[in-house]
Design an enzyme around this catalytic site. Structure first.
Site, short mmCIF file in Angstrom:
data_model
loop_
_atom_site.label_atom_id
_atom_site.label_comp_id
_atom_site.label_asym_id
_atom_site.label_seq_id
_atom_site.Cartn_x
_atom_site.Cartn_y
_atom_site.Cartn_z
N ASP A 5 47.36 39.37 40.65
CA ASP A 5 46.73 40.03 41.90
C ASP A 5 47.13 39.80 43.23
O ASP A 5 47.57 38.65 43.34
CB ASP A 5 45.26 39.68 41.61
CG ASP A 5 44.55 40.15 40.36
OD1 ASP A 5 44.40 41.75 40.58
OD2 ASP A 5 44.17 39.50 39.50
N GLU B 103 35.24 48.56 35.74
CA GLU B 103 35.93 47.30 35.09
C GLU B 103 35.54 46.21 35.94
O GLU B 103 35.51 46.34 36.90
CB GLU B 103 37.41 47.87 35.28
CG GLU B 103 38.51 46.55 34.95
CD GLU B 103 39.79 46.89 35.23
OE1 GLU B 103 40.47 47.85 35.29
OE2 GLU B 103 40.55 45.75 35.50
#
Lengths: 400, 264
Positions: free
Chosen positions: B58, B47
């Site tokens: 994140d 990914e």
């Protein structure tokens, strides 16, 4: 309601909820509940009592005689600067804290730029006894030390944010991350008409008290509840949303939005989102924002921390795109000139944000019969250090 | 051409390892080296994060890698060029992950077409609403043979999980707990209950557990409850060191997959 949010959270092409799945349940819970809670009679009673007895509402609608003479029209100032904590921000935080309590939340988080929204949030958390964590860019904690102390005195934890550019947009990202990690017990009090649906609509409804009062007060003073112009500064746009709210469908009332041009629109140091922004997604909302060709969000500039935001609320993007609101851009220097003018002509030191709106009076073509309501969204005490520093550097004889 | 993810899930049903790295990190031209080394070391799929100025889901490690990557000059355009160059050297399925705004500016339809052309197999756009995918973008994904991957969390209601399962045609990204990336999967009681609850739903798509998978222990734990797992932040820490990049990657991946290697 032509300009109201639609069922899916859009104002025309703008709005929606562009959020990662981690936030979806919390935002969805809020979306399902906010209208039922807000329009419950017992909520309204509690909200209105606090606005009256704690915030000090209604705030006055003041006919500024000397400004009226200078600009050749009737200029009314809506005195949000006289609200508790010094700005309109408290209308929203009172509403959201009562909502959070009814949703069973035990912990409050908020983002803040200059610290005004952080102070207003810390204030209402103290009022109801809830834990309060405020995220603030590290650079802002240094620029706005007195507000950090204020929040701490009110019992809040202030977390300096060191990621990204260490200012408001990064503080917002960090508050979102906190909410992702604490989705069940925590409510996130967003300070402006930005963020995923239902925030823009919810915050606008809490700020709508401003235009509700303007209508009643103007009717008493002028025999009409419709001014010719409503003028407000726009960063995210919460004070403007409140000042416009009950006039949105009254098209004979001209809505004037005033953006921060910073050093000037084409200088690379600006926050004039309606001119420099393009369609994109910021903090969960599809709206106009300042970005690179590659879609990276750009750091804006304004001398006013409250207007120093790279986006604009989706309602305002829609009002501007549809032509319902007219936009003026005012530079740092022009705003400071208006700040000094208002201080000396009316004995009112306005916030630098509100000073942008004041300067726009120079740019409007006013007739003697015009009735103008200008939302004086906050007072300038918080800006004293910035003001003194600015005036020292341009050699204006402010000591006399 | 057959979608490599589809083929992978037909061939392999357990212990799938998906490794995330941010394009342009640690250096602008690291992409090819990392891809090739990961494939060689035994990653089942890869990914690649498209860096963004405001990656709100994140944690600190991936955020910091995004900042570095942008400073290095990474962009969607650049990444697609790099993939075009390296694609004939790697067979591993490739997924692109990124926030919606940069993709929107590139043009969503154009992005799907270009990504597919350079050999991308799936997309993760965490802030793409299900509704927008269904109403607006689904034809682009289907036309270009790209899998769409959606996330679920401990708070996602069952009805919504079923809907996501129906919209997906590769795997479901199962976020391990309420957190941003980079926190540790500890396997506490609440987390195990969540894993078991999802397992009992008998979804049609395989599930990969992500967020907090950092080592052999957490990878194996995740693989007990799902078909595989995704490593992100921990791998970013491995590649922070520009020296000995390939050796470090190989060593780390072999360590994570140690039991599988032994079994073979």
């Amino acid at each position: 309601m032509k300009y109201a949010v639609d069922e899916r959270g859009y104002y025309g092409n703008f709005g929606g909820a562009y959020i990662p799945e981690m936030l979806y349940p919390a935002v969805e819970e809020l979306r399902q509940q906010y209208l039922n809670i807000i329009y419950d009679p017992s909520f309204q009673e509690e909200f209105n009592n606090l606005l009256r007895d704690y915030v000090g509402r209604p705030t006055p609608l003041y006919l500024a005689k000397r400004l009226s003479e200078k600009f050749g029209a009737k200029i009314y100032l809506k005195r949000e600067d006289l609200a508790h904590t010094g700005a309109h921000k408290i209308n929203n935080t009172i509403g959201q804290i009562l909502l959070a309590k009814r949703m069973g939340k035990t912990r409050i988080i908020a983002e803040t730029g200059a610290g005004q929204h952080g102070v207003a949030t810390a204030t209402v958390c103290a009022l109801v006894g809830l834990e309060c964590v405020v995220y603030m860019g590290k650079i802002d904690t240094e620029r706005q030390k007195p507000n950090v102390s204020r929040m701490q005195l009110l019992g809040a934890t202030v977390v300096p944010v060191t990621s990204g550019s260490q200012t408001l947009k990064d503080a917002t990202n960090e508050a979102i991350r906190d909410w992702i990690s604490n989705p069940v017990d925590t409510h996130y009090i967003i300070g402006s008409v930005v963020g995923p649906h239902p925030y823009p609509d919810m915050v606008a409804r809490f700020q709508a008290i401003i235009s509700e009062e303007i209508k009643a007060q103007l009717l008493e003073k002028e025999g009409t509840d419709k001014p010719d112009y409503v003028v407000a500064c726009v960063g995210g746009g919460s004070n403007a949303a409140g000042a416009y709210y009950h006039f949105l469908d009254e098209e004979e009332v001209n809505l004037i939005a005033v953006e921060a041009a910073g050093h000037g629109i084409d200088t690379g140091f600006s926050a004039a989102t309606s001119v420099l922004g393009t369609l994109g997604i910021i903090h969960g909302s599809k709206t106009l924002l300042m970005q690179t060709e590659d879609g990276q969000i750009v750091e804006p500039h304004s001398i006013s921390a409250g207007l120093d935001y790279p986006g604009i609320g989706p309602l305002h993007a829609h009002l501007i795109e549809s032509g319902r609101a007219k936009v003026y851009s005012v530079t740092d220097d022009e705003a400071m000139e208006a700040l000094v003018m208002c201080s000396r002509m009316e004995g009112i030191i306005p916030a630098i944000e509100s000073s942008h709106a004041l300067y726009a009076l120079n740019k409007m073509e006013l007739k003697p019969t015009d009735v103008v309501v200008l939302n004086l969204s906050g007072r300038g005490d918080k800006d004293l250090a910035t003001i003194i520093n600015y005036l020292d550097n341009i050699d204006v004889p402010h000591g006399k | 051409m057959e979608n490599r993810l589809t083929r992978l899930f037909q061939e392999k049903k357990e212990n799938l390892l998906n490794v995330y790295f941010t394009a342009g990190f640690p250096e602008l031209e690291s992409t090819g080296t990392i891809l090739k080394t990961l494939e060689k070391s035994g990653a089942d799929m890869i990914e690649i994060g498209m860096p963004y100025s405001d990656p709100m889901a994140d944690g600190p490690t991936i955020q910091a890698s995004n900042t570095v990557a942008l400073k290095n000059g990474m962009s969607i355009r650049k990444l697609l060029l790099q993939l075009e160059e390296v694609r004939n050297e790697v067979e591993v399925p490739i997924i692109l992950m990124g926030y919606l705004n940069p993709v929107m500016q590139y043009g969503i339809e154009r992005f799907c077409a270009e990504a597919s052309r350079v050999g991308v197999d799936g997309l993760i756009l965490p802030d793409l609403p299900l509704h927008d995918y269904e109403e607006l973008y689904r034809p682009f994904f289907e036309r270009h043979n790209l899998s769409v991957i959606f996330l679920i969390t401990p708070q996602t209601p069952e009805e919504r999980i079923r809907k996501i399962d129906n919209l997906t045609n590769s795997f479901i990204y199962m976020v391990s707990s309420a957190s941003t990336t980079g926190n540790k999967v500890g396997g506490d009681e609440k987390q195990i209950q969540y894993f078991e609850r999802i397992q009992s739903l008998k979804l049609q798509n395989p599930k990969l557990i992500g967020f907090g998978i950092s080592d052999r222990g957490s990878f194996e734990l995740a693989c007990k409850y799902a078909e595989g797992a995704i490593i992100g932040s921990a791998f970013i820490k491995v590649i922070q060191e520009k020296e000995n990049l390939e050796q470090n990657i190989e060593k780390y991946i072999r360590e994570v997959k140690a039991s599988e290697t032994v079994a073979q």
